[in-house]
Design a protein around this motif. Structure first.
Motif, PDB file in Angstrom:
ATOM      1  N   ASN A 234       0.859  -1.169   0.000  1.00 19.15           N
ATOM      2  CA  ASN A 234       0.000   0.000   0.000  1.00 19.15           C
ATOM      3  C   ASN A 234       0.896   1.220   0.000  1.00 19.15           C
ATOM      4  OD1 ASN A 234      -1.743   2.094   0.547  1.00 19.15           O
ATOM      5  ND2 ASN A 234      -3.115   0.768   1.723  1.00 19.15           N
ATOM      6  N   ASP A 235       0.971   1.861  -1.151  1.00 18.85           N
ATOM      7  CA  ASP A 235       1.914   2.948  -1.329  1.00 18.85           C
ATOM      8  C   ASP A 235       1.522   4.143  -0.461  1.00 18.85           C
ATOM      9  OD1 ASP A 235       4.102   4.195  -2.326  1.00 18.85           O
ATOM     10  OD2 ASP A 235       3.153   4.839  -4.193  1.00 18.85           O
ATOM     11  N   VAL A 236       0.229   4.373  -0.359  1.00 16.50           N
ATOM     12  CA  VAL A 236      -0.237   5.560   0.356  1.00 16.50           C
ATOM     13  C   VAL A 236       0.036   5.397   1.852  1.00 16.50           C
ATOM     14  CG1 VAL A 236      -2.194   7.062   0.717  1.00 16.50           C
ATOM     15  CG2 VAL A 236      -2.001   5.760  -1.400  1.00 16.50           C
ATOM     16  N   GLU A 237      -0.285   4.213   2.366  1.00 20.59           N
ATOM     17  CA  GLU A 237      -0.078   4.002   3.798  1.00 20.59           C
ATOM     18  C   GLU A 237       1.345   3.550   4.114  1.00 20.59           C
ATOM     19  OE1 GLU A 237      -3.087   1.313   5.133  1.00 20.59           O
ATOM     20  OE2 GLU A 237      -4.666   2.519   4.202  1.00 20.59           O
ATOM     21  N   SER A 238       2.136   3.354   3.086  1.00 22.97           N
ATOM     22  CA  SER A 238       3.543   2.954   3.259  1.00 22.97           C
ATOM     23  C   SER A 238       3.685   1.643   4.009  1.00 22.97           C
ATOM     24  CB  SER A 238       4.351   4.040   3.978  1.00 22.97           C
ATOM     25  OG  SER A 238       4.353   5.209   3.232  1.00 22.97           O
ATOM     26  N   THR A 239       2.954   0.643   3.584  1.00 25.45           N
ATOM     27  CA  THR A 239       3.146  -0.667   4.203  1.00 25.45           C
ATOM     28  C   THR A 239       3.403  -1.710   3.115  1.00 25.45           C
ATOM     29  OG1 THR A 239       0.787  -1.081   4.114  1.00 25.45           O
ATOM     30  CG2 THR A 239       1.672  -0.261   6.203  1.00 25.45           C
TER      31      THR A 239
ATOM     32  N   ARG B  76      10.123   5.249   4.551  1.00 25.59           N
ATOM     33  CA  ARG B  76       8.765   5.413   5.068  1.00 25.59           C
ATOM     34  C   ARG B  76       8.005   4.103   5.169  1.00 25.59           C
ATOM     35  NH1 ARG B  76       5.252   5.821   0.377  1.00 25.59           N
ATOM     36  NH2 ARG B  76       6.518   6.016  -1.495  1.00 25.59           N
ATOM     37  N   PHE B  77       8.480   3.052   4.460  1.00 29.23           N
ATOM     38  CA  PHE B  77       7.692   1.821   4.445  1.00 29.23           C
ATOM     39  C   PHE B  77       7.893   0.994   5.700  1.00 29.23           C
ATOM     40  CE2 PHE B  77       7.238   2.676  -0.027  1.00 29.23           C
ATOM     41  CZ  PHE B  77       5.994   2.164  -0.281  1.00 29.23           C
ATOM     42  N   LYS B  78       6.780   0.421   6.159  1.00 32.34           N
ATOM     43  CA  LYS B  78       6.856  -0.566   7.245  1.00 32.34           C
ATOM     44  C   LYS B  78       6.793  -1.942   6.577  1.00 32.34           C
ATOM     45  CE  LYS B  78       4.193  -2.206  11.202  1.00 32.34           C
ATOM     46  NZ  LYS B  78       5.328  -2.976  11.688  1.00 32.34           N
TER      47      LYS B  78
END
Lengths: 986, 159
Positions: free
Chosen positions: B71-76, B109-111
């Motif tokens: 999920n690019d927007v939520e950075s996961t 930013r990604f988890k």
């Protein structure tokens, strides 16, 4: 002692001068009993051996030889060595001496103490002196062979073996009487078969396994007398597990069969066949399989060669019966994998001779054809069809000259029906196989009747018009081309009229919603038909029929009487070009093209350009570009006649007399006034063609005038190109020099007056002329390029001049390349670079700040086009300039500099290492460039830098990794993937 | 953890490799923003080498595009991987390799969540826990010999 000595002297005297042969025995007894030594004998022989009479010398040698024969056992190694040297020397003497010499040598070979290596030396001298020069020793016959066999027995050294094989080959070829030693000679050579030899690494003698195999094979296959020994050996070796041994055996078998007759083979036929069958059926290696098939073919043709006696059985028939019995039933069991091996075996036998073809096809074909008609599954039918096709092809290779014995004649009808039924199937692969079968059938001269051909043409026409599958239509077009070459009449009468009709038919517009697919298929049909027209036009008679159709397409497209899309018109032009390429170059076709097609094309182009405003597809640039190669191909391939001069006069004088259609209004004005761009494209042809263009002076001056004065970009561009193309090909001389001088002067005047309206035109001409001269290494070129360099400082033309360098260094598509017969020297780019790079650096340093980008751009344009190897060696010198270029704001410069740097970075020169800091910070700065391509290129450079595995880059690691974190989140995926790769490396 | 003398799964089933991602016109367009999608993440991890075999994780079907969620927007990012056999002792190492590769290749930013496909491994929970524990991952990467093994898995053959 003294008594012994005088006795010896008298014995020698009596033998040599008194011609008493018995004295030899006495001497020998003396030697054996120790009365005197060999050395003393030689001393005693001294006078006779040095006599001027050859007969005396021969007698002396004979005595020595005979003595040696008796007492070779008592010799020491040193003595033998001396004697061998003596005898080898004697071999070069008068021919009457040779026989006793050889006898002596033979005696020496029996010595137990033969020194190592002497056998080789001996054989070598024998080989040189006896075989080649005199050959007086046929009388020696069996003795010689025996001696040879003895001396070679047990030999191990590959050098000696190679020599021994050569000698054995000569023994066999020269027809020596092998006598009872046939088997011995075979044994002594065949024990090395199959050769298993791996040369030691860094072998100084360079003997390879292949050489040994070659020579040994020549020995073994040299004479039919070996047959009874060799064939069992081969059968035995075929059982071997070693692949190379099998291969060698099969190849040896193939080789020996060319010498043998059927009586040599008779008793081994069954064994050979069993082995061959096993190899083909069970092998996993393709090489062995094909070697086995070749052996079978050789075997069959050997049997076919044999002359039959009235009472002996027909060995060919017996053998083929054997083959058929083992293979034929496999052909009927469709699901087994033995179909192909059996078919291959049968085809190998079939291709051996005409008689074999008769026997095999008669046995096999009917059952194959029966099955084809009875089977229903497509894959089975296809397999069958392919098997039949292979049979036809194998028959083809063994076609005799007499017509009445045509092998497949009996099956003509059923074969034809088979092909036609396969052609009308819906399965694509079946159709493709059928087309190739049709081709091979047609290539069997005299097999097909005219009615068959007509039927075939009908089928092909139908397929061309309806078949949608690309592969099938390609195969059909190919087949049509092959058939048309052999049977042009059928195509003229049947296919071309039909295709013409279909091409000119308008697509049916039934309902508006159906138009799209309908139109599409109609378009595809036209394309296919046009391609077929090109494919069938190989014979002049067909060309006369097909080209009018194509021209009619063009003209009706122009007039709009029939609707043709631009692509269709282009493919019509392509078809014309293809015809020009493939047609046989005869007087007739040349006339067809030069008197008929080209004038029509030119007039069509003129009409189209004259009637501006109308929507004829011929006005389109692409169509015109497609027309040009038609004319240029036909001019260069088909006996160039007068087209060039006609085109020139058309251009210069508006001479329309050779154009067929005189209704074109007032050309003269059209040409002179409008300077129409289409015509210039026509004229390009002249630059392309490799002929002397008439009236060249006038043409050149007109072109020059036009390129300098015309205001529209297309005309002056193409005029400049034409001018350059002609200059490039103009022969060396004063005229050329003065012409160039004149042009340079004119161009420079225009360029030097800053407010001249024609500066850009002059500049264009400058670049093209410079390129033309650069390509042919003309000395005046430097004047022009210097001018170009000075223009880099020019306020208006500076950027253009920088771009001009890219034109100068790259290949142009339409003129001035090798395919246009331009005079292009090799490595002109490197030469230009090495001559001018210093000037560029100098200019850069001297230039004011705002002009520096022009220099950098010019540099990157030049460097970019250089071959990579040159780049890598030359770049260190320009490094500071390139680093400067990285910080230049122009994206094009950045990009080309980065692409230059990338290969250099993998193996960075020392100069670069000193500037790493500057390099890395500039590269990292470019990562955030607004242009995607620059970002990607800089990331690549960073990756390449890491690949160099320099330890000096390690201090930068943390910094680079931090900087690379940002492009990982770039908005473009391509950038991200480069960043991932670069970061992964670091 | 090191590769033993005997292979645990000596004869794995090999799957076809998917081709390169097809370039689209929008990717070459400067102004379009390409979001990070499943396929992009899959492209990152599919070429990781298996510790045991000279094959990539894609060829062994350890990772599949369907099991990658981003999920690019939520950075996961969530990646599920499937060990070839339920008792595979390499599972932790494979998981670690995937995790390291993504840590290196994705923006901060990604988890990142890497875990085993439910029900495909005997000690699924233990491995998942290990992989989710930041401290333990960091500690594992301090170990130089382990880092070397991971780097070996990550070095791509294609270059």
């Amino acid at each position: 002692m003294a008594a012994d000595r005088s006795l010896l002297l008298s014995l020698v005297e009596e033998f040599v001068s008194g011609l008493q042969d018995s004295k030899a025995k006495d001497t020998a007894t003396g030697v054996k009993e120790g009365q005197f030594t060999i050395l003393q004998l030689v001393e005693a022989l001294g006078p006779s051996l040095t006599s001027s009479q050859p007969h005396t010398r021969a007698r002396g040698v004979q005595l020595l030889s005979e003595v040696l024969h008796e007492c070779y056992g008592t010799l020491t190694e040193a003595e033998v060595e001396v004697l061998i040297a003596f005898y080898e020397n004697r071999l070069k003497d008068h021919y009457v001496i040779t026989p006793p010499v050889l006898q002596g040598l033979r005696a020496l070979t029996k010595c137990t103490v033969l020194p190592p290596g002497s056998a080789v030396a001996m054989l070598r001298s024998l080989f040189q002196d006896v075989h080649v020069q005199v050959r007086v020793d046929t009388g020696l016959g069996t003795d010689f062979v025996f001696g040879f066999v003895q001396s070679m027995d047990g030999e191990r050294d590959p050098r000696n073996l190679l020599l021994a094989f050569k000698i054995a080959k000569n023994i066999i070829r020269r027809g020596y009487d092998l006598g009872k030693f046939t088997e011995e000679l075979f044994e002594v050579t065949s024990c090395y078969f199959p050769v298993d030899f791996t040369p030691p690494p860094n072998d100084p003698h360079g003997i390879t396994k292949e050489e040994l195999i070659e020579e040994l094979r020549a020995v073994l296959t040299g004479t039919p007398k070996f047959a009874e020994f060799l064939l069992p050996l081969i059968i035995e070796k075929l059982d071997s597990d070693v692949q190379s041994a099998k291969l060698d055996s099969l190849q040896t078998l193939t080789a020996c069969l060319s010498q043998y007759e059927h009586k040599d083979l008779a008793e081994f036929l069954e064994g050979l066949w069993t082995s061959l069958r096993r190899e083909v059926f069970q092998t996993s290696s393709e090489r062995i399989e094909s070697a086995g098939l070749a052996a079978l073919t050789a075997l069959t043709s050997c049997l076919s060669r044999s002359v039959l006696n009235f009472d002996s059985e027909d060995s060919l028939r017996t053998f083929l019966d054997l083959v058929l019995q083992d293979c034929k039933h496999h052909l009927c069991e469709m699901d087994l994998k033995l179909v192909w091996p059996s078919a291959k075996l049968l085809q190998a036998a079939c291709s051996a001779s005409n008689r074999a073809s008769h026997i095999v096809t008669a046995a096999v074909m009917p059952s194959l054809m029966d099955q084809f008609s009875s089977r229903t599954q497509c894959s089975h039918r296809r397999t069958l069809l392919e098997v039949v096709l292979k049979f036809i092809q194998s028959v083809k290779t063994s076609q005799p000259l007499d017509n009445d014995e045509r092998v497949l004649l009996a099956f003509r009808e059923s074969l034809c029906s088979m092909v036609f039924s396969a052609l009308s199937e819906t399965n694509a692969s079946l159709q493709i196989t059928a087309t190739s079968m049709l081709t091979s059938l047609a290539q069997q001269t005299g097999l097909l009747l005219d009615s068959d051909i007509e039927l075939a043409v009908d089928h092909l026409t139908k397929l061309v018009l309806t078949e949608e599958d690309d592969k099938v239509s390609l195969a059909v077009v190919e087949c049509a081309g092959a058939l048309a070459e052999l049977h042009p009449e059928a195509f003229i009468n049947k296919m071309i009229p039909r295709l013409k009709k279909e091409i000119f038919s308008e697509p049916m517009y039934l309902e508006t919603n159906e138009v799209v697919p309908e139109k599409h298929s109609h378009h595809a049909m036209r394309q296919r038909s046009l391609a077929t027209l090109a494919a069938v036009s190989t014979q002049p008679s067909v060309v006369w029929e097909s080209t009018p159709v194509l021209l009619e397409v063009l003209s009706s497209a122009h007039t709009g009487s029939v609707n043709f899309s631009v692509e269709e018109v282009v493919s019509a032009c392509c078809s014309l070009q293809r015809i020009a390429e493939q047609v046989q170059d005869t007087e007739e076709t040349g006339r067809c093209f030069h008197d008929f097609i080209i004038p029509r094309l030119l007039s069509l182009a003129l009409q189209a350009s004259g009637s501006s405003g109308c929507c004829s597809p011929l006005v389109e640039e692409t169509v015109l570009c497609a027309m040009v190669p038609v004319i240029s191909t036909s001019c260069s391939r088909l006996q160039p006649k007068s087209t060039a001069s006609k085109a020139v006069s058309l251009f210069l004088h508006g001479d329309v007399s050779f154009l067929p259609d005189n209704s074109i209004p007032s050309h003269v004005q059209l040409l002179k006034v409008c300077m129409d761009r289409k015509l210039l494209i026509r004229i390009n042809i002249l630059c392309v063609v490799k002929v002397e263009v008439p009236e060249i002076d006038q043409l050149l001056s007109q072109l020059e005038e036009m390129s300098c004065t015309c205001s529209h970009p297309l005309p002056y561009n193409s005029a400049a190109k034409c001018f350059a193309g002609l200059l490039n090909k103009h022969s060396q001389g004063d005229f050329l020099d003065s012409l160039i001088q004149r042009t340079i002067k004119r161009v420079c005047t225009e360029l030097d007056s800053p407010c001249s309206p024609a500066r850009i035109q002059a500049f264009t001409l400058l670049i093209w002329v410079a390129k033309a001269l650069l390509l042919r290494y003309h000395p005046l070129c430097t004047t022009l390029t210097d001018k170009l360099f000075s223009l880099l400082d020019d306020a208006d033309l500076g950027p253009m001049a920088a771009d001009g360098f890219s034109l100068l260094m790259s290949d142009s598509a339409d003129v001035l390349n090798r395919s246009c017969h331009a005079d292009v020297r090799i490595m002109y780019r490197q030469r230009f670079f090495s001559e001018n790079s210093a000037k560029l650096v100098q200019g850069f340093n001297a230039a004011p700040q705002e002009k520096k980008p022009n220099y950098l751009k010019a540099l990157s344009n030049i460097v970019n086009k250089l071959p990579k190897q040159v780049q890598v060696t030359e770049l260190p010198a320009l490094l500071s300039l390139l680093l400067e270029a990285l910080s230049c704001p122009d994206q094009g410069v950045q990009l080309s500099t980065l692409s230059c740097l990338e290969p250099v970075l993998i193996d960075p020169p020392p100069a670069l290492i000193q500037q790493l800091e500057a390099l890395v910070s500039r590269l990292l700065a470019l990562i955030s460039s607004p242009a995607m391509s620059v970002r990607i290129a800089s990331l690549r450079c960073i990756r390449a830098l890491k690949d160099s595995s320099l330890f000096q880059i390690l201090p930068f690691r943390a910094r680079v990794l931090r900087a690379l974190a940002q492009p990982l989140d770039d908005k473009k995926r391509l950038v991200r993937s480069e960043a991932v790769q670069a970061r992964g490396k670091w | 953890m090191s590769v033993g003398g005997r292979l645990e799964n000596a004869n794995p089933v090999i799957f076809q490799r998917s081709g390169e991602r097809l370039m689209t016109a929008s990717e070459e367009d400067e102004d379009v923003h390409d979001p990070i999608d499943d396929r992009e993440i899959f492209d990152l991890i599919r070429s990781i080498n298996d510790p045991e075999h000279p094959l990539s994780l894609e060829e062994l079907n350890v990772v599949e595009q369907d099991r990658v969620k981003v999920n690019d927007v939520e950075s996961t990012v969530g990646v599920e991987f499937t060990p070839t056999i339920p008792h595979c002792s390499m599972a932790t190492l494979i998981g670690l390799s995937i995790k390291v590769k993504l840590l290196r290749s994705l923006p901060d930013r990604f988890k990142i969540n890497v875990h085993i496909t439910p029900g495909t491994h005997a000690s699924e929970e233990a491995v998942n826990k290990q992989l989710a524990d930041k401290e333990r991952v960091a500690a594992a990467l301090e170990n130089s010999s382990l880092l070397e093994v991971v780097n070996q898995c990550l070095c791509t053959k294609s270059i």
